[in-house]
Design a protein around this motif. Structure first.
Motif, PDB file in Angstrom:
ATOM      1  N   SER A 319       0.823  -1.211   0.000  1.00  0.00           N
ATOM      2  CA  SER A 319       0.000   0.000   0.000  1.00  0.00           C
ATOM      3  C   SER A 319       0.854   1.258   0.000  1.00  0.00           C
ATOM      4  O   SER A 319       0.540   2.243  -0.680  1.00  0.00           O
ATOM      5  CB  SER A 319      -0.949   0.005   1.200  1.00  0.00           C
ATOM      6  N   GLU A 320       1.941   1.249   0.760  1.00  0.00           N
ATOM      7  CA  GLU A 320       2.792   2.426   0.844  1.00  0.00           C
ATOM      8  C   GLU A 320       3.461   2.710  -0.498  1.00  0.00           C
ATOM      9  O   GLU A 320       3.483   3.854  -0.967  1.00  0.00           O
ATOM     10  CB  GLU A 320       3.857   2.226   1.930  1.00  0.00           C
ATOM     11  N   LYS A 321       3.986   1.688  -1.136  1.00  0.00           N
ATOM     12  CA  LYS A 321       4.668   1.882  -2.414  1.00  0.00           C
ATOM     13  C   LYS A 321       3.684   2.172  -3.552  1.00  0.00           C
ATOM     14  O   LYS A 321       4.054   2.802  -4.543  1.00  0.00           O
ATOM     15  CB  LYS A 321       5.509   0.648  -2.741  1.00  0.00           C
ATOM     16  N   LEU A 322       2.442   1.715  -3.385  1.00  0.00           N
ATOM     17  CA  LEU A 322       1.426   1.961  -4.416  1.00  0.00           C
ATOM     18  C   LEU A 322       1.180   3.457  -4.593  1.00  0.00           C
ATOM     19  O   LEU A 322       0.809   3.909  -5.683  1.00  0.00           O
ATOM     20  CB  LEU A 322       0.122   1.257  -4.039  1.00  0.00           C
ATOM     21  N   LYS A 323       1.419   4.247  -3.545  1.00  0.00           N
ATOM     22  CA  LYS A 323       1.195   5.686  -3.614  1.00  0.00           C
ATOM     23  C   LYS A 323       2.021   6.339  -4.718  1.00  0.00           C
ATOM     24  O   LYS A 323       1.603   7.340  -5.312  1.00  0.00           O
ATOM     25  CB  LYS A 323       1.505   6.334  -2.270  1.00  0.00           C
ATOM     26  N   ASP A 324       3.194   5.771  -5.017  1.00  0.00           N
ATOM     27  CA  ASP A 324       4.034   6.338  -6.067  1.00  0.00           C
ATOM     28  C   ASP A 324       3.401   6.168  -7.444  1.00  0.00           C
ATOM     29  O   ASP A 324       3.537   7.040  -8.308  1.00  0.00           O
ATOM     30  CB  ASP A 324       5.415   5.686  -6.047  1.00  0.00           C
ATOM     31  N   TYR A 325       2.706   5.057  -7.649  1.00  0.00           N
ATOM     32  CA  TYR A 325       2.007   4.844  -8.915  1.00  0.00           C
ATOM     33  C   TYR A 325       0.781   5.744  -9.006  1.00  0.00           C
ATOM     34  O   TYR A 325       0.487   6.309 -10.065  1.00  0.00           O
ATOM     35  CB  TYR A 325       1.602   3.378  -9.047  1.00  0.00           C
ATOM     36  N   GLU A 326       0.072   5.879  -7.910  1.00  0.00           N
ATOM     37  CA  GLU A 326      -1.097   6.759  -7.890  1.00  0.00           C
ATOM     38  C   GLU A 326      -0.693   8.205  -8.168  1.00  0.00           C
ATOM     39  O   GLU A 326      -1.393   8.929  -8.894  1.00  0.00           O
ATOM     40  CB  GLU A 326      -1.806   6.644  -6.543  1.00  0.00           C
ATOM     41  N   GLU A 327       0.432   8.627  -7.623  1.00  0.00           N
ATOM     42  CA  GLU A 327       0.908   9.991  -7.847  1.00  0.00           C
ATOM     43  C   GLU A 327       1.278  10.197  -9.310  1.00  0.00           C
ATOM     44  O   GLU A 327       0.973  11.250  -9.898  1.00  0.00           O
ATOM     45  CB  GLU A 327       2.120  10.274  -6.961  1.00  0.00           C
ATOM     46  N   CYS A 328       1.910   9.219  -9.923  1.00  0.00           N
ATOM     47  CA  CYS A 328       2.258   9.331 -11.337  1.00  0.00           C
ATOM     48  C   CYS A 328       1.002   9.481 -12.188  1.00  0.00           C
ATOM     49  O   CYS A 328       0.945  10.356 -13.064  1.00  0.00           O
ATOM     50  CB  CYS A 328       3.058   8.108 -11.776  1.00  0.00           C
TER      51      CYS A 328
END
Length: 380
Positions: A319-328
């Motif tokens: 979930s934490e690392k998924l934020k980087d994809y959501e931001e992109c």
């Protein structure tokens, strides 16, 4: 196609259907005309297989989601017998929607007169109908919609006389089977609305030409234009490009590569389109897909979906690392929205005269020709 419309657009259609090096974009009317929009709804969205969901969104009995398909209300649900089903979300009494939104429930009840249906679509309750002569509940079940799946993707078709799904997909299944979509799971879905015609949105998602300009500071540099290898198919097209291409702003994967990919699949990514309205993107670490839907002639929506291998979801840091994809995706969507809105304004302008197509608009050209075939009929 009515003769009057056919004559009006004959010259433009003929020019656009030329080989890419001689083709021109379509006049703005194709993106602003209600007559064209009506034909698209009839000949595309009411006749073609449409990708609408993932199977894992309906894991339990009673899971459901109401959707809109170019103005047609549809409900998807997991029935008691374990089957995934689709129905017109229309009560057989007066036509009111029997359910809204998404969630889990064991029946659908019309809020108007309380007609109640089970998830096999059978009418189970209809108050004050005992005195109606000849009334039989079995005659008034929800009207079903064709549904089929491949690779965990859920497709529906509003045409009861359509070809089977696998025939329509053709070699799409062979091209993308190595990515094993059936072993991926949905990570997030983002819905975006545009003040533009749906075709402008669909064409934008296959427009490679703009990557190095509009998306130069987000992900464009990860997909070098000159590395693209374009291939067209009866089901759509693929643009294969060389390079590492996760959808993160720094171009680096957060979970590593898909564990089953080997060889060239670790060196290349795909930007593709599945007719009629699905952008399909395969990367070394994920798959994502985007569906484009008409709201009205000047408004549309896109549903952006991100998937990763199931085992990635099980990691404690997922979930934490998924934020980087959501931001992109947030950045990329912001870049696209203003430009697509500007396109629609240009289509309505007297100053717009469609220009020629670049070799990097190979996918756009193929998608436009598909739409013309559905609207005007194929040429020999």
């Amino acid at each position: 196609m009515p003769d009057q419309l056919s004559q009006k657009y004959h010259s433009a259609v003929d020019q656009t259907r030329q080989d890419l090096s001689r083709s021109r974009h379509l006049p703005g009317d194709f993106y602003t005309s209600k007559d064209i929009e009506k034909l698209e709804r009839e000949n595309i969205f009411q006749k073609e297989w449409l990708c609408v969901a993932r199977e894992e969104e309906f894991e339990e009995y009673g899971d459901y989601r109401a959707i809109d398909i170019a103005g047609e209300p549809i409900v998807l649900c997991r029935a008691k017998d374990g089957q995934l089903r689709a129905f017109y979300n229309v009560c057989r009494h007066r036509g009111t929607a029997v359910v809204e939104g998404s969630g889990n429930r064991k029946s659908f009840q019309c809020p108007y007169h309380a007609w109640t249906y089970d998830l096999e679509g059978i009418l189970r309750g209809a108050p004050y109908t005992d005195e109606i002569e000849g009334f039989a509940k079995e005659d008034f079940g929800l009207k079903s919609v064709l549904l089929d799946t491949w690779g965990g993707f859920v497709f529906i078709n509003l045409n009861p006389n359509c070809d089977p799904l696998l025939e329509s997909l053709g070699s799409f299944t062979e091209v993308f089977s190595p990515y094993r979509p059936q072993d991926c799971r949905l990570a997030f879905r983002i819905r975006v609305e545009y003040d533009s015609n749906w075709k402008a949105v669909a064409e934008n998602f296959v427009d490679i030409y703009h990557l190095a300009t509009l998306h130069a500071d987000s992900f464009g540099s990860n997909q070098p234009l000159d590395s693209y290898e374009f291939t067209t198919y009866p089901w759509g097209y693929t643009g294969r490009f060389k390079g590492l291409s996760p959808m993160t702003l720094d171009g680096q994967p957060r979970y590593g590569m898909m564990p089953w990919l080997t060889g060239d699949y670790l060196k290349y990514g795909y930007s593709s389109h599945l007719f009629p309205n699905t952008g399909f993107y395969a990367r070394q670490d994920n798959m994502h897909w985007v569906t484009q839907w008409p709201i009205d002639v000047n408004r549309s929506a896109a549903d952006v979906h991100m998937m990763f291998p199931k085992e990635f979801h099980e990691r404690p840091d997922f979930s934490e690392k998924l934020k980087d994809y959501e931001e992109c995706f947030r950045v990329v969507i912001e870049e696209d929205v203003s430009m697509i809105t500007a396109l629609q304004k240009g289509f309505s302008s007297k100053g717009f005269n469609p220009g020629p197509m670049s070799r990097f608009e190979h996918g756009v050209h193929h998608v436009i020709k598909y739409n013309l075939d559905r609207i005007f009929g194929k040429i020999s």
